[in-house]
Design a protein around this motif. Structure first.
Motif, mmCIF file in Angstrom:
data_model
loop_
_atom_site.group_PDB
_atom_site.id
_atom_site.type_symbol
_atom_site.label_atom_id
_atom_site.label_comp_id
_atom_site.label_asym_id
_atom_site.label_seq_id
_atom_site.Cartn_x
_atom_site.Cartn_y
_atom_site.Cartn_z
ATOM 1 N N ALA A 120 0.849 -1.189 0.000
ATOM 2 C CA ALA A 120 0.000 0.000 0.000
ATOM 3 C C ALA A 120 0.886 1.240 0.000
ATOM 4 O O ALA A 120 1.797 1.367 0.814
ATOM 5 C CB ALA A 120 -0.905 -0.007 1.224
ATOM 6 N N ARG A 121 0.629 2.147 -0.917
ATOM 7 C CA ARG A 121 1.410 3.374 -1.019
ATOM 8 C C ARG A 121 0.476 4.566 -1.242
ATOM 9 O O ARG A 121 -0.546 4.453 -1.922
ATOM 10 C CB ARG A 121 2.383 3.317 -2.200
ATOM 11 C CG ARG A 121 3.408 2.192 -2.158
ATOM 12 C CD ARG A 121 4.423 2.419 -1.062
ATOM 13 N NE ARG A 121 5.572 1.540 -1.212
ATOM 14 C CZ ARG A 121 6.146 0.906 -0.200
ATOM 15 N NH1 ARG A 121 5.655 1.032 1.027
ATOM 16 N NH2 ARG A 121 7.211 0.145 -0.407
ATOM 17 N N LEU A 122 0.872 5.705 -0.703
ATOM 18 C CA LEU A 122 0.251 6.983 -1.041
ATOM 19 C C LEU A 122 1.269 7.715 -1.903
ATOM 20 O O LEU A 122 2.298 8.189 -1.398
ATOM 21 C CB LEU A 122 -0.074 7.776 0.231
ATOM 22 C CG LEU A 122 -0.710 9.157 0.035
ATOM 23 C CD1 LEU A 122 -2.039 9.057 -0.716
ATOM 24 C CD2 LEU A 122 -0.896 9.857 1.380
ATOM 25 N N LEU A 123 1.018 7.780 -3.197
ATOM 26 C CA LEU A 123 1.991 8.306 -4.147
ATOM 27 C C LEU A 123 1.814 9.820 -4.265
ATOM 28 O O LEU A 123 0.961 10.311 -4.993
ATOM 29 C CB LEU A 123 1.826 7.631 -5.504
ATOM 30 C CG LEU A 123 2.002 6.102 -5.518
ATOM 31 C CD1 LEU A 123 1.850 5.554 -6.925
ATOM 32 C CD2 LEU A 123 3.344 5.705 -4.915
ATOM 33 N N MET A 124 2.663 10.550 -3.550
ATOM 34 C CA MET A 124 2.573 12.012 -3.481
ATOM 35 C C MET A 124 3.797 12.670 -4.117
ATOM 36 O O MET A 124 4.201 13.765 -3.728
ATOM 37 C CB MET A 124 2.426 12.455 -2.023
ATOM 38 C CG MET A 124 1.168 11.932 -1.358
ATOM 39 S SD MET A 124 -0.366 12.581 -2.088
ATOM 40 C CE MET A 124 -0.338 14.278 -1.512
ATOM 41 N N GLY A 125 4.365 11.998 -5.097
ATOM 42 C CA GLY A 125 5.468 12.574 -5.841
ATOM 43 C C GLY A 125 4.968 13.285 -7.082
ATOM 44 O O GLY A 125 3.789 13.613 -7.213
ATOM 45 N N PRO A 126 5.867 13.507 -8.061
ATOM 46 C CA PRO A 126 5.496 14.210 -9.289
ATOM 47 C C PRO A 126 4.868 13.303 -10.328
ATOM 48 O O PRO A 126 4.673 13.714 -11.471
ATOM 49 C CB PRO A 126 6.836 14.761 -9.771
ATOM 50 C CG PRO A 126 7.833 13.763 -9.278
ATOM 51 C CD PRO A 126 7.322 13.292 -7.952
ATOM 52 N N GLY A 127 4.566 12.087 -9.996
ATOM 53 C CA GLY A 127 3.976 11.109 -10.891
ATOM 54 C C GLY A 127 4.943 9.954 -11.094
ATOM 55 O O GLY A 127 6.152 10.173 -11.117
ATOM 56 N N PRO A 128 4.419 8.731 -11.167
ATOM 57 C CA PRO A 128 3.001 8.372 -11.187
ATOM 58 C C PRO A 128 2.334 8.600 -9.840
ATOM 59 O O PRO A 128 3.004 8.737 -8.821
ATOM 60 C CB PRO A 128 3.024 6.877 -11.531
ATOM 61 C CG PRO A 128 4.329 6.398 -10.960
ATOM 62 C CD PRO A 128 5.285 7.526 -11.180
ATOM 63 N N ILE A 129 1.012 8.621 -9.892
ATOM 64 C CA ILE A 129 0.235 8.870 -8.685
ATOM 65 C C ILE A 129 -0.708 7.687 -8.433
ATOM 66 O O ILE A 129 -0.793 6.755 -9.234
ATOM 67 C CB ILE A 129 -0.574 10.177 -8.812
ATOM 68 C CG1 ILE A 129 -1.310 10.269 -10.165
ATOM 69 C CG2 ILE A 129 0.322 11.370 -8.670
ATOM 70 C CD1 ILE A 129 -2.456 9.399 -10.361
#
Length: 414
Positions: free
Chosen positions: A11-20
């Motif tokens: 499980a990840r919360l992708l809060m970078g510049p993408g991918p999201i």
């Protein structure tokens, strides 16, 4: 006998510049039943997806479709199909992805001219107009939102400049489409490409693209299908597009009424792209842009509330990503690893001169929402304390929360 366990990503919360993190509806669509590439359901879905993306791009262009591949596949298809060997191509550069456009144009055997400004700024329209008048390019290739610097290049006057000087205007909207204003027809854009994995809220692997009639005319003039093997063809081999898979003339015929076979459409990615557009349009294009603006403003306020600096000209920042300056003495990559290991939150580093100097924190697509912003700021505060950074207790969450609460009050008063 070795039994391989089913795939089970963490499980990840992708809060970078993408991918999201993709919209759940998009992920569900990708598990739908496959059909044949000429099945009536398949061709109807292709036509529907084209119409949806006309609304996403704000265009009436008939030539609106998908390129099967990542966002870079769309970029390469557009540039390889528009540029003849020897054409002059002008690339205004304000970050890493401007350099990418220049490289692809060089591979298309163009005579490439670059105007460049320091990272953290956009290119002044006056500088672009001066360069167009001086270089007289066949194509102007310009990034809208460059995630390496988080800057959002104004485009509203560029199409008129190109038209006055006889240039085609191509823009890469991979990082910006869906979360920032984009008006293809009103801005005079001749060709534009994007990807699903940023503000559109899907997985990487499909590249929405739209082409004006002027762009289609150039592409058709280079098509082997139209001129190719005829004895009376006066085109030289150099005139033809130097790639098969990314030849937009052939791809247009595949998506058009003739349905000439070029490749087998990536069915599950078609479903994903269709759902990305449907989610955006059901919420409302302007409403989605406003959601990105609000979440981005809250994240900006939050990192400042933690006492962190922000890189670049904030007045020209994209709605959907902020570049946070790494405090002196703090190991940038170690902080990112701790966020991922302990909180399941991913933020990004950057490239070239900014590597190790900034973190890029995104608020886009499904993650352009209050809980994602507040969780990320709370986790970042905890990790920064561990690395000895003096941050205001709750300062990030409180500052971001103030932005969200103010928006609610304004909505109530309205």
């Amino acid at each position: 006998m070795t039994i391989t366990a089913p795939l089970d990503p963490p499980a990840r919360l992708l809060m970078g510049p993408g991918p999201i993190s993709a919209y759940p509806r998009v992920l569900r669509a990708m598990s739908a039943q496959l059909v044949g590439q000429y099945d009536p359901f398949m061709t109807a879905t292709m036509r529907e997806t084209q119409e949806l993306y006309r609304r996403v791009w704000a265009t009436r262009n008939d030539a609106t479709l998908l390129v099967d591949g990542t966002a870079r596949a769309g970029i390469e298809a557009a540039l390889m199909s528009l540029i003849r060997p020897g054409d002059r191509v002008l690339v205004p550069v304000f970050g890493r992805f401007g350099h990418l456009l220049a490289e692809i144009a060089e591979r298309a055997l163009a005579e490439v001219h670059v105007v460049e400004v320091p990272w953290g700024h956009v290119v002044p329209t006056s500088l672009i107009e001066e360069a167009v008048a001086r270089v007289k390019p066949a194509v102007l290739a310009l990034v809208q939102g460059d995630t390496s610097t988080t800057m959002n290049q104004p485009l509203d006057e560029i199409g008129a400049i190109c038209e006055r000087h006889g240039a085609l205007f191509y823009t890469d909207a991979t990082a910006s489409l869906g979360g920032n204003a984009f008006l293809a027809d009103a801005w005079g854009v001749d060709a534009a490409t994007a990807g699903l994995q940023k503000c559109l809220g899907g997985p990487s692997g499909s590249a929405p693209l739209t082409l004006s009639e002027r762009a289609v005319s150039v592409i058709r003039s280079r098509s082997r299908v139209e001129a190719g093997i005829r004895e009376d063809a006066d085109a030289s081999a150099a005139d033809f597009v130097r790639t098969n898979y990314f030849d937009l003339g052939m791809i247009l015929d595949y998506w058009g009424p003739r349905r000439l076979n070029h490749h087998t459409e990536a069915t599950s990615m078609l479903y994903a792209a269709r759902e990305c557009a449907a989610v955006l349009l059901e919420e409302g294009r302007e409403a989605v842009i406003e959601r990105h603006r609000l979440a981005g403003a809250a994240m900006l306020a939050g990192v400042r509330g933690l006492g962190l600096g922000v890189f670049g000209d904030v007045a020209h920042r994209m709605n959907n990503v902020v570049a946070v300056e790494v405090p002196d003495g703090v190991p940038a990559d170690a902080v990112r690893e701790a966020l991922l290991d302990d909180f399941g939150v991913e933020i990004g580093t950057s490239f070239g001169p900014l590597h190790g100097r900034v973190w890029r924190i995104g608020t886009m697509g499904y993650n352009a929402r209050k809980d994602a912003v507040l969780v990320t700021l709370a986790a970042l505060e905890a990790v920064l304390r561990r690395f000895g950074v003096a941050v205001a207790a709750g300062g990030g969450v409180e500052a971001a929360g103030d932005v969200f609460r103010a928006a609610v009050r304004e909505e109530v008063l309205a």
